[in-house]
Design a protein around this motif. Structure first.
Motif, short mmCIF file in Angstrom:
data_model
loop_
_atom_site.label_atom_id
_atom_site.label_comp_id
_atom_site.label_asym_id
_atom_site.label_seq_id
_atom_site.Cartn_x
_atom_site.Cartn_y
_atom_site.Cartn_z
N GLU A 16 15.07 -27.33 -4.02
CA GLU A 16 16.38 -26.67 -4.02
C GLU A 16 16.35 -25.36 -3.24
O GLU A 16 17.40 -24.88 -2.80
N VAL A 17 15.17 -24.77 -3.05
CA VAL A 17 15.08 -23.46 -2.41
C VAL A 17 14.19 -23.46 -1.17
O VAL A 17 14.17 -22.48 -0.43
N MET A 28 9.27 -28.09 3.17
CA MET A 28 8.92 -28.92 2.02
C MET A 28 8.05 -30.09 2.45
O MET A 28 7.10 -30.46 1.75
N MET A 29 8.35 -30.65 3.62
CA MET A 29 7.53 -31.74 4.15
C MET A 29 6.11 -31.25 4.42
O MET A 29 5.13 -31.94 4.15
N THR A 65 15.89 -16.97 -0.95
CA THR A 65 16.16 -16.05 -2.06
C THR A 65 17.62 -16.13 -2.47
O THR A 65 18.44 -16.80 -1.82
N SER A 66 17.96 -15.42 -3.52
CA SER A 66 19.34 -15.42 -4.01
C SER A 66 20.30 -14.82 -3.00
O SER A 66 21.49 -15.12 -2.99
N SER A 67 19.78 -13.94 -2.11
CA SER A 67 20.64 -13.33 -1.09
C SER A 67 20.78 -14.19 0.16
O SER A 67 21.52 -13.84 1.08
#
Length: 244
Positions: free
Chosen positions: A3-4, A10-11, A34-36
């Motif tokens: 998700e992030v 990710m691969m 990050t959240s930003s």
């Protein structure tokens, strides 16, 4: 994590996990959103246990935190960049990704010996740190920079999706930006010294499908940049491969 973490990163992480043997450890670096909305680099030490109940153990560390702590196992203690082993391991992981393109660049500081000989090693060390910041800031979050040793650096940058000719254009723009950043910083107007950057660049997979091949092609291109008078870059021609 999916998700992030960006899909290409990710691969890379999954490949590192799948490729590791029992009781071995490996280093993988990837970005996390990050959240930003910004992307921060994370270093992951991955270990596969021989206990089937705990097959994978992963220790995550924020790259910035590692720089602050001066972790010598992953980062170069002088510059805070990835050290030789870390940047090499990351490049090797990149070469294992299917349908993946990146450029592999080697960079030398021109006239660095002159700085050491004239102003001493203390000033020479300060120049290396300045150079590390210049390269890192110019490359930004599109790539990863490591110090191989002395005044030699390595840069890995993922190329954006597109046609093959776009990869070379992207590499050309990045190399020119780094050379120009050196020229702007070390103008020589103070009458002390002027240094610049020589860069040799190879593109994966067109110039080699493994780390050793890419390194040889990039090193040959770096030599060509120096031969042409330094303060420039050379990108290997399409189809140019190393002589084994």
């Amino acid at each position: 994590l999916e998700e992030v973490v960006p899909p290409q990163d990710m691969m890379l992480l999954k490949n590192a996990v799948f490729a590791i043997n029992v009781t071995e450890t490996t280093l993988s670096c990837f970005r996390i959103r990050t959240s930003s909305g910004t992307l921060n680099w994370i270093a992951a030490n991955v270990e596969k246990s021989d206990d089937p109940k705990h097959p994978i153990q992963m220790e995550l560390s924020d790259i910035q935190s590692l720089k602050t702590a001066g972790t010598s196992g992953v980062l170069d203690p002088m510059t805070g960049l990835l050290n030789k082993k870390s940047i090499t391991d990351l490049a090797i992981e990149y070469t294992k990704l299917p349908d993946f393109h990146f450029y592999f660049a080697l960079l030398d500081i021109d006239h660095f010996k002159r700085v050491n000989d004239t102003y001493g090693h203390k000033r020479g060390d300060a120049v290396i740190i300045e150079v590390a910041h210049i390269i890192r800031d110019t490359v930004g979050r599109d790539g990863t920079v490591g110090r191989i040793g002395g005044d030699e650096f390595c840069v890995l940058v993922n190329t954006p999706p597109g046609k093959e000719e776009d990869y070379r254009d992207f590499a050309r723009m990045r190399c020119e930006a780094v050379c120009e950043a050196f020229r702007s910083h070390y103008t020589g107007d103070d009458g002390k010294y002027k240094i610049s950057a020589s860069i040799g660049c190879a593109i994966f997979p067109e110039n080699g499908d493994d780390f050793e091949s890419l390194y040889k092609v990039a090193d040959k291109a770096l030599y060509e940049s120096k031969h042409r008078g330094k303060d420039t870059f050379t990108i290997a021609e399409p189809g140019e491969v190393s002589d084994n």
